[in-house]
Enzyme design. Structure first.
Site, PDB file in Angstrom:
ATOM      1  N   TRP A 198       0.870  -1.182   0.000  1.00 23.61           N
ATOM      2  CA  TRP A 198       0.000   0.000   0.000  1.00 23.61           C
ATOM      3  C   TRP A 198       0.902   1.225   0.000  1.00 23.61           C
ATOM      4  O   TRP A 198       2.128   1.109   0.031  1.00 23.61           O
ATOM      5  CB  TRP A 198      -0.933  -0.011   1.220  1.00 23.61           C
ATOM      6  CG  TRP A 198      -2.302   0.505   0.887  1.00 23.61           C
ATOM      7  CD1 TRP A 198      -2.772   1.761   1.085  1.00 23.61           C
ATOM      8  CD2 TRP A 198      -3.362  -0.229   0.271  1.00 23.61           C
ATOM      9  NE1 TRP A 198      -4.071   1.857   0.621  1.00 23.61           N
ATOM     10  CE2 TRP A 198      -4.449   0.652   0.125  1.00 23.61           C
ATOM     11  CE3 TRP A 198      -3.493  -1.553  -0.173  1.00 23.61           C
ATOM     12  CZ2 TRP A 198      -5.660   0.257  -0.445  1.00 23.61           C
ATOM     13  CZ3 TRP A 198      -4.687  -1.931  -0.735  1.00 23.61           C
ATOM     14  CH2 TRP A 198      -5.761  -1.033  -0.874  1.00 23.61           C
ATOM     15  N   ASP A 199       0.275   2.417  -0.040  1.00 28.60           N
ATOM     16  CA  ASP A 199       1.128   3.607  -0.075  1.00 28.60           C
ATOM     17  C   ASP A 199       1.770   3.893   1.279  1.00 28.60           C
ATOM     18  O   ASP A 199       2.630   4.767   1.390  1.00 28.60           O
ATOM     19  CB  ASP A 199       0.364   4.840  -0.594  1.00 28.60           C
ATOM     20  CG  ASP A 199      -0.887   5.173   0.182  1.00 28.60           C
ATOM     21  OD1 ASP A 199      -1.160   4.499   1.191  1.00 28.60           O
ATOM     22  OD2 ASP A 199      -1.606   6.100  -0.232  1.00 28.60           O
ATOM     23  N   TRP A 200       1.396   3.171   2.326  1.00 27.70           N
ATOM     24  CA  TRP A 200       2.033   3.311   3.634  1.00 27.70           C
ATOM     25  C   TRP A 200       2.717   2.034   4.089  1.00 27.70           C
ATOM     26  O   TRP A 200       3.206   1.961   5.222  1.00 27.70           O
ATOM     27  CB  TRP A 200       1.009   3.721   4.703  1.00 27.70           C
ATOM     28  CG  TRP A 200      -0.299   3.007   4.598  1.00 27.70           C
ATOM     29  CD1 TRP A 200      -1.464   3.509   4.106  1.00 27.70           C
ATOM     30  CD2 TRP A 200      -0.579   1.637   4.968  1.00 27.70           C
ATOM     31  NE1 TRP A 200      -2.454   2.549   4.143  1.00 27.70           N
ATOM     32  CE2 TRP A 200      -1.944   1.396   4.673  1.00 27.70           C
ATOM     33  CE3 TRP A 200       0.170   0.600   5.517  1.00 27.70           C
ATOM     34  CZ2 TRP A 200      -2.547   0.160   4.891  1.00 27.70           C
ATOM     35  CZ3 TRP A 200      -0.426  -0.633   5.741  1.00 27.70           C
ATOM     36  CH2 TRP A 200      -1.779  -0.837   5.430  1.00 27.70           C
ATOM     37  N   ASN A 251     -14.020   0.584   1.116  1.00 23.03           N
ATOM     38  CA  ASN A 251     -13.268   1.825   1.226  1.00 23.03           C
ATOM     39  C   ASN A 251     -13.011   2.409  -0.159  1.00 23.03           C
ATOM     40  O   ASN A 251     -12.278   1.820  -0.963  1.00 23.03           O
ATOM     41  CB  ASN A 251     -11.923   1.570   1.917  1.00 23.03           C
ATOM     42  CG  ASN A 251     -11.017   2.799   1.886  1.00 23.03           C
ATOM     43  OD1 ASN A 251     -11.203   3.749   2.629  1.00 23.03           O
ATOM     44  ND2 ASN A 251     -10.045   2.796   0.973  1.00 23.03           N
ATOM     45  N   GLU A 252     -13.683   3.518  -0.465  1.00 25.19           N
ATOM     46  CA  GLU A 252     -13.398   4.385  -1.613  1.00 25.19           C
ATOM     47  C   GLU A 252     -13.747   3.791  -2.971  1.00 25.19           C
ATOM     48  O   GLU A 252     -13.351   4.328  -4.003  1.00 25.19           O
ATOM     49  CB  GLU A 252     -11.929   4.842  -1.602  1.00 25.19           C
ATOM     50  CG  GLU A 252     -11.576   5.647  -0.373  1.00 25.19           C
ATOM     51  CD  GLU A 252     -10.173   6.226  -0.381  1.00 25.19           C
ATOM     52  OE1 GLU A 252      -9.910   7.109   0.447  1.00 25.19           O
ATOM     53  OE2 GLU A 252      -9.334   5.782  -1.197  1.00 25.19           O
ATOM     54  N   GLU A 256     -11.843  10.460   6.748  1.00 25.04           N
ATOM     55  CA  GLU A 256     -10.423  10.290   6.413  1.00 25.04           C
ATOM     56  C   GLU A 256      -9.850  11.630   5.997  1.00 25.04           C
ATOM     57  O   GLU A 256     -10.443  12.334   5.184  1.00 25.04           O
ATOM     58  CB  GLU A 256     -10.233   9.320   5.232  1.00 25.04           C
ATOM     59  CG  GLU A 256      -9.847   7.922   5.584  1.00 25.04           C
ATOM     60  CD  GLU A 256      -9.299   7.170   4.365  1.00 25.04           C
ATOM     61  OE1 GLU A 256      -8.465   7.736   3.621  1.00 25.04           O
ATOM     62  OE2 GLU A 256      -9.707   6.017   4.165  1.00 25.04           O
TER      63      GLU A 256
END
Length: 888
Positions: free
Chosen positions: A192-194, A472-473, A569
């Site tokens: 993921w981006d994190w 989510n999204e 968020e």
């Protein structure tokens, strides 16, 4: 997992032979069972619950997976086929049991299972409990269980070839793997981006064999409804009688333990036919008077009383107990209110659309909190109780009342939700679909049905569960063409509805009819549903919840943020501390923003550029400074804390004029040592943001808003169930060079309970704004003190008069021992001779923490507490304290 059927185990252990015990569990995750892990090259000992990465690391075959570049260098693990194998003993009595089921609480993910060389089943969902009938396959003596795992990367690729669903892959910066959306596996395990990619396999939850001859109580669901002074408790006992249909006969009893050492009982005789899979539900009802229970409140609003509920199954009224289940429940009402906003805000711009707020026990509450990602990138380690407890306690201690369990992770452990019940932390629970379109073929949908049903039934009884969200999204991703789906919009919309509306929604509403199911987050809630579930603008500020990220504007400027009914968020990145970074690399060449290591760890495209841009707007950092990287890390945390402070206070202020009723920043925790949006670093160290959250989430707060016209609007926020009466707001005007205000003003204020009020407006037009700043506080009887709050009229890089401080840090000779928490508290005194910005205290050589940090010091003497789990000397602590602060 709770120890079910405790009575049976007690009877077995003390060998009472005159009472027949009709249940036995053979624990295949006990220390008496030896597991091995192998591929075609090697075999090592393994641990269950566990996973392939943790086993290989323990055996020394791979190094620390979070060190250096090991996320990529160990990727070969995810491409291989792995087999877990164990031998276990079965007695003659065991094989005579009428029912013998092999139960896997969690298998990650695509696996082929054999018992004594006989195939008994496959798995394809890490979130599902699998039960296999092994009655015909057990033998007296040694039995062999073998679980062979396919590579999740290859399995996802193979499935995508048949059922491709956008997107194909994650961005290159993620260093990840493709097609995670094809598997019912933790989506973030493909990166993921994190976080890094560790597509693990393994038996990540307990494994056991259940032996019994009637039925067992697998789960309990409860529903409470209040009517005046009475609560009506409906209990559903979910029974299993094996894997085939049969009649269950016996006596079922429920006992609720209430105040005053009392209990309420109900019982009924049953003779009921199960479904074809051996499952059936039995309903029990108890009426509870409000004088024997107290209501459950979210953190900050009251206590969290929980009551023991025990349900048991016996052969007949006075017969042997064959199964029992114990849970703890709370009594509270909760609803998500989506009604005509004009009823509250009038026929104004703000009054258009619908409200979106949580009402608990009859009170509308502003939800303060954050977003929870898995506590570890390896799911079996993410269930570690001490880590979960540390993170949830940190949320509680910063006034959070809600966490959103994000849809790219896992459904958390029973312990997680039990602790949330105890701490008063409400849970916004996403189902585990995130940032992708998902397949809707029959095989995938059947897989999902079992997952959703099991999840809702397992978690439904927790008073902490507030709302379910389908994904989510994914609504906004489809409407916004994130993955170039516009040419096939109708196809993807049809699949979206088939999955979240036609498949997930009915299951949730069957097993938990009293809680709201939101199809997506963000969404417009009811409005999205009325627009066919894909709203024309899912970010409409007049409805639902929003996710907002803006790295191009000045994030310290409170005026840039858009209105919303509920901010579920929002966030901004910072780097982890050097202390945390040192657990991943000790190579000094890596300690540079442009190093290969730093680039590898930054998964957000242009992430460092965004951090640098925000810092340069407000802070002065010389790129030739010999301590440039150390200051870059520190300044990134200042910038993140100030940005989230501004946005959070904007949302809290907006309760007054827009009825914004929630602020859940992204994100609470981290899975590795890298730049991310978290407020707590991997390992548990608080960033400056988390300390700031203690203030910007405070129940009583004076919150100023500096407008572009140099007017300061001053808001009083009261998040308590009592009003502020005869409160006094004090505004102190300072020059940067002095600890003495050159001007002070007081404003009287009264604020209703659970509300926000704009108290006054101040003009700064007559001041040199680069030379001054303002400090705000509120005093009233019954409130010890609201946190200080500040307005800096000009960017700190442009201010005049800030002096180099003289700082003296000492430790008081007395320390305090908390026997309950097993901690020691020391008082740290700070003496200064001028204003100090963002004073950051460290004790890198000691394992403890300060209860406040990142201090804006405007008085000569300040004290903070230092808490540690072991006793240390005052001299040792004093010697180990270091500090840094901001100065141009």
């Amino acid at each position: 997992m709770q120890n079910t059927f405790l009575l049976c185990f007690i009877l077995l252990s003390i060998q009472i032979t005159n009472i027949k015990c009709e249940f036995k569990r053979i624990d295949l995750a006990s220390k008496r069972v030896n597991w091995t892990l192998s591929n075609n090259k090697t075999q090592i000992s393994a641990k269950v619950p566990g996973g392939v990465y943790s086993d290989l690391q323990r055996a020394g075959i791979i190094d620390d997976i979070l060190s250096g570049f090991n996320d990529v260098q160990t990727r070969w693990v995810a491409y291989d086929t792995w087999t877990y194998k164990a031998n276990f003993q079965v007695s003659e009595k065991d094989v005579q049991s009428p029912v013998a089921n092999l139960v896997f609480e969690g298998v990650d993910t695509i696996a082929f299972i054999e018992l004594n060389d006989v195939p008994i089943g496959t798995t394809q969902n890490m979130f599902v409990r699998y039960v296999f009938d092994v009655k015909e396959h057990l033998k007296i003596g040694i039995n062999e269980l073998k679980v062979t795992f396919a590579s999740p990367v290859h399995a996802a690729e193979n499935r995508s070839a048949k059922h491709f669903t956008a997107p194909a892959c994650v961005p290159d910066e993620y260093n990840g793997e493709c097609h995670a959306n094809q598997l019912r596996k933790m989506q973030a395990s493909f990166s993921w981006d994190w976080g890094p990619a560790f597509p693990s396999v393994g038996l990540w939850k307990p494994v056991y064999i259940e032996l019994y001859d009637t039925a067992i109580i697998r789960s309990l669901t409860t529903h409470t409804e209040q009517n005046d002074q009475l609560w009506y408790l409906k209990i559903l006992a979910h029974l299993e009688s094996g894997t085939r249909a049969k009649r269950v006969e016996g006596y079922i009893t429920a006992e609720l333990f209430v105040e005053g050492h009392q209990s309420l009982n109900v019982a009924r005789e049953i003779s009921i036919m199960t479904r074809h899979d051996g499952t059936v539900e039995v309903e029990l009802n108890i009426t509870v008077h409000s004088n024997v229970i107290s209501v459950w409140w979210p953190n900050g609003f009251g206590d969290q009383p929980l009551y023991d509920l025990r349900v048991s199954l016996s052969t007949h009224k006075d017969g042997n107990e064959v199964s029992n289940k114990h849970i703890r429940i709370g009594f509270r009402t909760l609803e998500l209110v989506e009604e005509d906003a004009s009823k509250m805000l009038g026929n104004t711009t703000a009054g258009k659309g619908l409200t979106f707020y949580f009402k608990v026990n009859g009170y509308p509450m502003f939800m303060k909190g954050s977003n929870w990602i898995p506590a570890n990138i390896l799911p079996e380690i993410g269930y570690d109780k001490s880590t979960v407890d540390e993170l949830l306690t940190a949320a509680r201690d910063t006034h959070m009342a809600m966490l959103r369990v994000w849809g790219g992770g896992v459904y958390e452990s029973d312990y997680f939700y039990e602790r949330c019940d105890q701490l008063g932390i409400l849970i916004w629970q996403d189902f585990l679909f995130a940032c992708s379109m998902y397949p809707a073929d029959p095989e995938f949908l059947d897989n999902v049905k079992v997952e959703i049903e099991q999840t809702v039934i397992r978690l439904q009884h927790h008073p902490s569960i507030a709302v379910w969200a389908g994904n989510n999204e994914n609504e906004v991703a489809l409407r916004g063409n994130w993955y170039n789906t516009l040419p096939e919009f109708d196809k993807y919309k049809e699949e979206y509805i088939k999955l979240y509306v036609e498949t997930v929604k009915p299951i949730v509403e069957t097993w938990d009819p009293s809680r709201r199911y939101l199809v997506s987050s963000p969404s417009n809630g009811v409005e999205s549903e009325q627009e066919g579930y894909i709203a024309k603008n899912p970010y409409d500020s007049n409805y639902g919840d929003t996710h907002y990220y803006n790295y191009l504007s000045d994030n310290w400027d409170i005026n840039i943020y858009p209105k919303t009914r509920f901010a579920s968020e929002y966030g901004f990145q910072s780097l982890p501390s050097l202390k945390t970074m040192a657990t991943a690399t000790k190579n000094k060449e890596d300690y540079h923003v442009n190093s290969s290591y730093s680039k590898h760890r930054q998964h957000s495209p242009n992430g460092y550029n965004f951090i640098t841009d925000q810092m340069n707007r407000h802070l002065k950092l010389d790129e030739h400074d010999p301590k440039h990287f150390e200051k870059f890390v520190f300044y990134s945390q200042i910038s993140q804390a100030m940005a989230i402070k501004a946005e959070t206070e904007f949302y809290r202020q907006s309760q007054a004029d827009w009825y914004t009723m929630g602020a859940l920043y992204w994100q609470l925790n981290d899975v590795w040592q890298a730049p991310s949006w978290s407020s707590i670093e991997y390992g548990g160290k608080w960033k400056m943001l988390h300390y700031f959250a203690k203030s910007f989430f405070a129940p009583v707060l004076v919150s100023p808003r500096l407008l572009l016209t140099d007017i300061v609007d001053v808001y009083a926020i009261n998040d308590r169930l009592v009003p502020i009466i005869e409160g006094k707001i004090t505004v102190d005007y300072f020059n940067w060079s002095s600890l003495t205000p050159f001007k002070s003003q007081d404003f009287a204020t009264n604020v209703e309970l659970l509300s926000v009020k704009k108290v006054t407006s101040l003009g700064l037009m007559n001041y040199n704004n680069d030379e001054i700043f303002l400090r705000f506080s509120l005093h009233m009887e019954g409130v010890s003190m609201s946190p200080h709050n500040f307005i800096f009229p000009k960017p700190l890089k442009d201010i005049k008069g800030l002096l180099q401080p003289n700082i003296k840090v000492t430790v008081s000779k007395n320390f305090y021992k908390n026997k309950l928490k097993k901690t020691f508290k020391y008082v740290v005194n700070i003496e200064v001779d001028t204003v100090v910005l963002f004073l950051w205290l460290e004790t890198d050589a000691l394992d403890g923490h300060f209860d406040d940090n990142g201090l804006v010091i405007t008085q000569a003497n300040t004290s903070v507490n230092y808490v540690t789990k072991r006793r240390i000397t005052v001299e040792e602590l004093e010697k180990n304290i270091t500090y840094q602060y901001y100065i141009n």
